[in-house]
Design a protein around this motif. Sequence first.
Motif, PDB file in Angstrom:
ATOM      1  N   PRO A   1      74.126  77.614   7.564  1.00  0.00           N
ATOM      2  CA  PRO A   1      75.438  77.433   6.912  1.00  0.00           C
ATOM      3  C   PRO A   1      76.514  78.372   7.436  1.00  0.00           C
ATOM      4  N   GLY A   2      76.139  79.600   7.756  1.00  0.00           N
ATOM      5  CA  GLY A   2      77.140  80.578   8.175  1.00  0.00           C
ATOM      6  C   GLY A   2      77.784  80.259   9.514  1.00  0.00           C
ATOM      7  N   MET A   3      77.123  79.436  10.328  1.00  0.00           N
ATOM      8  CA  MET A   3      77.610  79.197  11.681  1.00  0.00           C
ATOM      9  C   MET A   3      78.842  78.286  11.703  1.00  0.00           C
TER      10      MET A   3
ATOM     11  N   PRO B   1      74.215  81.731   2.835  1.00  0.00           N
ATOM     12  CA  PRO B   1      73.057  82.452   2.294  1.00  0.00           C
ATOM     13  C   PRO B   1      72.797  83.810   2.952  1.00  0.00           C
ATOM     14  N   LEU B   2      71.942  84.591   2.292  1.00  0.00           N
ATOM     15  CA  LEU B   2      71.652  85.955   2.720  1.00  0.00           C
ATOM     16  C   LEU B   2      70.268  86.035   3.369  1.00  0.00           C
ATOM     17  N   ILE B   3      70.062  87.047   4.195  1.00  0.00           N
ATOM     18  CA  ILE B   3      68.748  87.287   4.788  1.00  0.00           C
ATOM     19  C   ILE B   3      68.019  88.338   3.955  1.00  0.00           C
ATOM     20  N   VAL B   4      66.745  88.074   3.644  1.00  0.00           N
ATOM     21  CA  VAL B   4      65.930  89.047   2.912  1.00  0.00           C
ATOM     22  C   VAL B   4      65.224  89.949   3.922  1.00  0.00           C
ATOM     23  N   HIS B   5      65.420  91.254   3.791  1.00  0.00           N
ATOM     24  CA  HIS B   5      64.804  92.225   4.698  1.00  0.00           C
ATOM     25  C   HIS B   5      63.574  92.844   4.032  1.00  0.00           C
TER      26      HIS B   5
ATOM     27  N   THR C   1      70.134  81.974  -1.537  1.00  0.00           N
ATOM     28  CA  THR C   1      69.953  80.986  -0.472  1.00  0.00           C
ATOM     29  C   THR C   1      71.060  79.938  -0.417  1.00  0.00           C
ATOM     30  N   GLY C   2      72.129  80.167  -1.140  1.00  0.00           N
ATOM     31  CA  GLY C   2      73.221  79.201  -1.138  1.00  0.00           C
ATOM     32  C   GLY C   2      72.742  77.841  -1.626  1.00  0.00           C
ATOM     33  N   GLY C   3      71.769  77.845  -2.541  1.00  0.00           N
ATOM     34  CA  GLY C   3      71.267  76.595  -3.109  1.00  0.00           C
ATOM     35  C   GLY C   3      70.188  75.931  -2.271  1.00  0.00           C
ATOM     36  N   LEU C   4      69.864  76.479  -1.087  1.00  0.00           N
ATOM     37  CA  LEU C   4      68.836  75.863  -0.231  1.00  0.00           C
ATOM     38  C   LEU C   4      67.439  76.158  -0.789  1.00  0.00           C
ATOM     39  N   ASP C   5      66.461  75.321  -0.389  1.00  0.00           N
ATOM     40  CA  ASP C   5      65.086  75.530  -0.834  1.00  0.00           C
ATOM     41  C   ASP C   5      64.326  76.432   0.147  1.00  0.00           C
TER      42      ASP C   5
ATOM     43  N   VAL D   1      68.217  92.030   0.178  1.00  0.00           N
ATOM     44  CA  VAL D   1      69.076  91.007   0.787  1.00  0.00           C
ATOM     45  C   VAL D   1      70.274  91.713   1.415  1.00  0.00           C
ATOM     46  N   ALA D   2      70.614  91.309   2.627  1.00  0.00           N
ATOM     47  CA  ALA D   2      71.727  91.984   3.288  1.00  0.00           C
ATOM     48  C   ALA D   2      72.387  91.095   4.325  1.00  0.00           C
ATOM     49  N   PRO D   3      73.646  90.771   4.109  1.00  0.00           N
ATOM     50  CA  PRO D   3      74.437  90.187   5.186  1.00  0.00           C
ATOM     51  C   PRO D   3      75.058  91.341   5.980  1.00  0.00           C
ATOM     52  N   SER D   4      75.762  91.032   7.038  1.00  0.00           N
ATOM     53  CA  SER D   4      76.444  92.091   7.779  1.00  0.00           C
ATOM     54  C   SER D   4      77.483  92.742   6.859  1.00  0.00           C
TER      55      SER D   4
END
Length: 354
Positions: free
Chosen positions: A230-232, A60-64, A110-114, A138-141
């Motif tokens: 999830p990314g870890m 999933p992505l982080i919302v800035h 959110t990769g399907g997460l709530d 939304v921005a990943p690295s």
Amino acid sequence: MNTQIKKITPESLEMAKNLLLEGQVVAFPTETVYGLGAYAYSQEGIARIYEAKGRPSDNPLIVHIAPNFDLSQIAREVPEGAKALMERFWPGPMTLIMPKNRETIADTVTGGLDTVAIRMPSDPSAMALLSYTGMPIVAPSANTSGRPSPTSAMHVYEDMQGKIPLILDGGSCQVGVESTIVDLTDEKPLVLRPGGITLEMLREVIPEIDLDPAVKQVRSVDASVVPKAPGMKYRHYAPKGYLILTQETPEEVARDLEEDLQTISGDKLGVIATDEFWQEMLKAAPQLEGQVAMISLGSRRDDMETVAKRLFAALRQADELTLSRFYGEAFSREGVGEAVMNRFRKASSEWRER
Ligand code: AMP
Ligand code: MG
């Protein structure tokens, strides 16, 4: 596609805003690493992020957001304890997990997460973009998936050239490792990913907060403990060569390298370490100079913040020098050392404990 690199100006901000509205992606600096941004409500933009990075869709992505942004637009509830953390560490390198507003935040974010990950960056360029556009972004690295995260506009260009229309250039990132991810949605408050805001700092506000057990383990991959972020679970930040992260002394690493020089032919050898580590290595084995590449993480007399700031650039440099076998100096996991060792371990192929 032609990729432009532009300093932050009223014109480049306007260009970025229009691109984001069109469902394009724009790379921008933050205090942690460079982000690959899309308008959080644009399905097209979100899809383009995954495509440009080659990122698995369950990551999933982080919302800035900007300081004046109304959180209820993206979160349906602010967990207990979050307010105190936000007051203390926002804007800054801390991401909070919150129950998502299902009306606005798509499963693709959110990769399907709530739940949704939210951050308010403090970098002036990031703030300028978020405030000017008023958009949640939304921005990943901004790296190709699996490569070290970018801490300069040039790093982004290396990975994203021809794939995205615009990179906003705000110089080198101040923190250099990604944000600390904090999850307060379960009974037990947890750090899902260590980062610029340290466990010690968080405990001043929430004393019972702890590291996710999957993050605590020193070895990078143990399938029996599944991380909550999830990314870890992915191998990350990986340079192309074989990196041995080691707690050995400089003298021992010098000996390892001498042995490598004798037994392995055609390998390009190197060390990623502090200047003091290298000096001590050379004292033990002066003949290594010129035969082994030294990539500096700065002086140990500075502090772990400097090491954090330089780590990703150092890993990229190892690739540029086409090192095929190299050693990394292990650090104490205190303070930001936890985040440094987390990334360094993930980047390495082998871990040598003393
Ligand atoms: P990046 O933007 O590349 O630093 O990656 C963001 C990371 O945040 C992902 O790899 C996830 O592990 C984590 N993350 C994002 N959203 C969530 C969430 N809802 N729950 C847990 N972790 C999340
Ligand atoms: Mg990343």
